[in-house]
Design a protein around this motif. Structure first.
Motif, PDB file in Angstrom:
ATOM      1  N   GLU A  62       1.316  -1.695  -0.287  1.00 56.48           N
ATOM      2  CA  GLU A  62      -0.432   0.342  -0.148  1.00 56.48           C
ATOM      3  C   GLU A  62       1.323   1.072   0.056  1.00 56.48           C
ATOM      4  N   THR A 346      -0.785   1.669  -6.265  1.00 55.59           N
ATOM      5  CA  THR A 346      -2.015   2.337  -6.632  1.00 55.59           C
ATOM      6  C   THR A 346      -2.539   2.127  -8.077  1.00 55.59           C
ATOM      7  N   THR A 366      -7.256   8.361 -10.993  1.00 57.18           N
ATOM      8  CA  THR A 366      -6.924   7.301 -10.787  1.00 57.18           C
ATOM      9  C   THR A 366      -6.490   6.607 -12.593  1.00 57.18           C
TER      10      THR A 366
END
Length: 391
Positions: A62, A346, A366
Motif C-alpha cells: 500500500e 495504486t 485514478t
C-alpha cells in the motif's frame, strides 16, 4: 523564457545557498508537525546499518504517504516539500522547513525515496539533502570537483543497492546509502540530466543544455566498473529516461529550442550492445510518466511559446501501441501541465501544474482517468510526486 528552454538550460530546475533559522523553532505548530511526521515515518525506518532494501516477500503493498517537491524560482531560495496523506487526503505543506528550522534551498530538481532515507537534489545550492522518511535532515552532501568548484546535482536513480546522481558539470556520482557519502564519480557527456539502470548498465541523458547545439547522446556506464563503455545516439537534448518491465527505455528529449524543434518521446529496444529506437510521440511540449507498463503522456502544441491545444494520451508498452481513448475521462480540465508522476502500487497518476508565477497545483487521477483530488501546493514549479510504500 519558454518551458522547453527552462527545462533544457536548468532555469527552473536547481537548489539552496542559505539556511534561514526559524524564529519560533519550538512553537506549537513546529512540535505538532514534528510529532506527526515522526509517527508517520516510524513503520518504515530500518533497524539495520545496511540501508539497502531487503528482498521482498510477496505480499499486498500500500502507498502510505506521498511527498511533493516544489522547485521554487531560481535564485529565490524558495524550494519546498509538501506531504500528502492518501488515506485522509490531507496535505501538510513545507514539511522540510517545519522540521529542520531552515529552508530546503534554491531550486530543488529531483527526489528519490529509497530504503529508510530520502535524497533531494537541490541544484542551484549544489547540495543533496539526505533525510529520514519524515523529512528530518540526516546529512547534506555538497559535491565539488577536483578544483573545489561546487557541482550542481540534477536527477537521481537507484540501481543494485546504490544511489546515483547526475552532476550538471558532466559527471555521474555514486552515493553510498550507509555512509551517505559520494564514493565515485565518472565523466559522462555535457550537462547530464536523467539516469536509469538496466541490465548492469547505467544510461545517462546528456542534454548539452548550456551548448549552442544541444547534445544528443546517452552515455552508457558499466555499473560494476563504473566506467563509460559506449554512447547511444538519441534525439537532441535528452531529459529523462525510464524503463518498462520488458527492458525498453523511454527517452524524453526536449529538442533544439534555438530552431523550435519538437519534443520527442523515444522507445529504445536494448539487446546486448545493440540499441534500436522508434518515436512514439512528437510535439511542441511533452511530459510523461510510466507505471506498470503504461506510459501516460501530456502532448501539447505551441505557437510562439503559447499552448494552443493539448491531449493526455496512454501508450501500452506491452502492446507497443497508443490507446485510442485519451487518459482523462471525467471531463476535468488540466491546464499548464508541468510534471507527471505515477504511484507504482495504486497506479494513480499525479499531474502538477505551473505558470512560473503562482504556487502550483497537483491533480490526482485514478488509472482510469477520474479525478480523486486537487491539491494547492506550497511552492512554485512542482517537480513530481514521490511515494512511500509498505506491506
Amino acid at each position: 523564457m519558454n518551458f522547453t528552454e527552462d527545462r533544457a538550460a536548468g532555469e527552473f530546475q536547481t537548489g539552496s545557498k542559505y539556511c534561514y533559522m526559524a524564529k519560533d523553532l519550538f512553537s506549537t505548530q513546529f512540535l505538532f508537525v514534528s510529532a506527526l511526521c515522526a509517527l508517520m515515518a516510524m513503520p518504515f525506518v530500518s533497524c539495520s546499518d545496511d540501508d539497502d532494501p531487503k528482498p521482498e516477500i510477496p505480499g499486498e503493498q500500500e502507498t502510505t504517504g506521498v511527498y511533493i517537491l516544489n522547485a521554487g524560482k531560481m535564485n529565490s531560495n524558495n524550494a519546498t516539500l509538501d506531504y500528502y496523506n492518501p488515506e485522509t487526503k490531507d496535505l501538510t505543506t513545507k514539511v522540510f522547513s517545519s522540521i529542520n528550522g531552515c529552508g530546503l534551498g534554491d531550486t530543488a530538481n529531483d527526489m528519490l525515496i529509497y530504503g529508510s532515507k530520502m535524497y533531494i537534489a537541490v541544484s542551484t545550492s549544489a547540495s543533496i539533502e539526505v533525510t529520514d522518511l519524515a523529512g528530518k535532515s540526516l546529512k547534506k552532501i555538497s559535491p565539488k570537483d577536483d578544483a573545489g568548484v561546487p557541482q550542481q546535482p540534477r536527477m537521481l536513480t537507484t540501481y543494485n543497492g546504490k544511489v546515483y546522481v547526475t552532476l550538471f558539470d558532466g559527471h555521474l556520482a555514486c552515493i553510498d546509502t550507509t555512509s551517505m557519502d559520494i564514493t565515485q564519480k565518472v565523466k559522462v557527456g555535457p550537462n547530464p540530466e536523467g539516469v536509469c539502470g538496466l541490465n548492469g548498465k547505467l544510461y545517462v541523458a546528456n542534454s548539452g543544455g548550456y551548448n549552442e547545439v544541444p547534445d544528443s547522446t546517452l552515455s552508457v556506464v558499466d555499473a560494476a566498473s563504473f566506467t563509460v563503455t559506449s554512447e547511444v545516439k538519441v534525439n537532441a537534448n535528452p531529459k529523462t529516461i525510464q524503463k518498462d518491465s520488458e527492458g525498453h527505455l523511454y527517452v524524453l528529449s526536449l529538442g533544439d529550442y534555438h530552431i523550435m524543434e519538437n519534443n520527442t518521446l523515444q522507445r529504445l529496444t536494448v539487446s546486448g550492445d545493440n540499441v534500436t529506437s522508434s518515436v512514439i510521440e512528437s510535439n511542441s511540449q511533452i511530459v510523461s510518466t510510466i507505471c506498470n507498463d503504461m506510459v501516460y503522456i501530456y502532448s501539447a502544441k505551441q505557437e510562439n511559446w503559447v499552448v494552443t491545444g493539448y491531449e493526455f494520451k496512454v501508450y501500452d508498452a506491452k502492446k507497443d501501441k497508443m490507446e485510442e481513448k485519451g487518459f482523462i475521462t471525467d471531463g476535468t480540465v488540466v491546464d499548464k501541465t508541468y510534471c507527471m508522476s505515477s504511484d507504482p502500487v495504486t497506479n494513480n497518476v499525479y499531474i502538477g501544474t505551473s505558470d512560473y508565477t503562482n504556487t502550483g497545483d497537483m491533480y490526482i487521477f485514478t488509472s482510469e482517468g477520474k479525478l480523486i483530488n486537487k491539491l494547492v501546493l506550497s511552492g512554485l514549479n512542482p517537480m513530481g510526486a514521490y511515494f512511500i510504500t509498505a506491506e
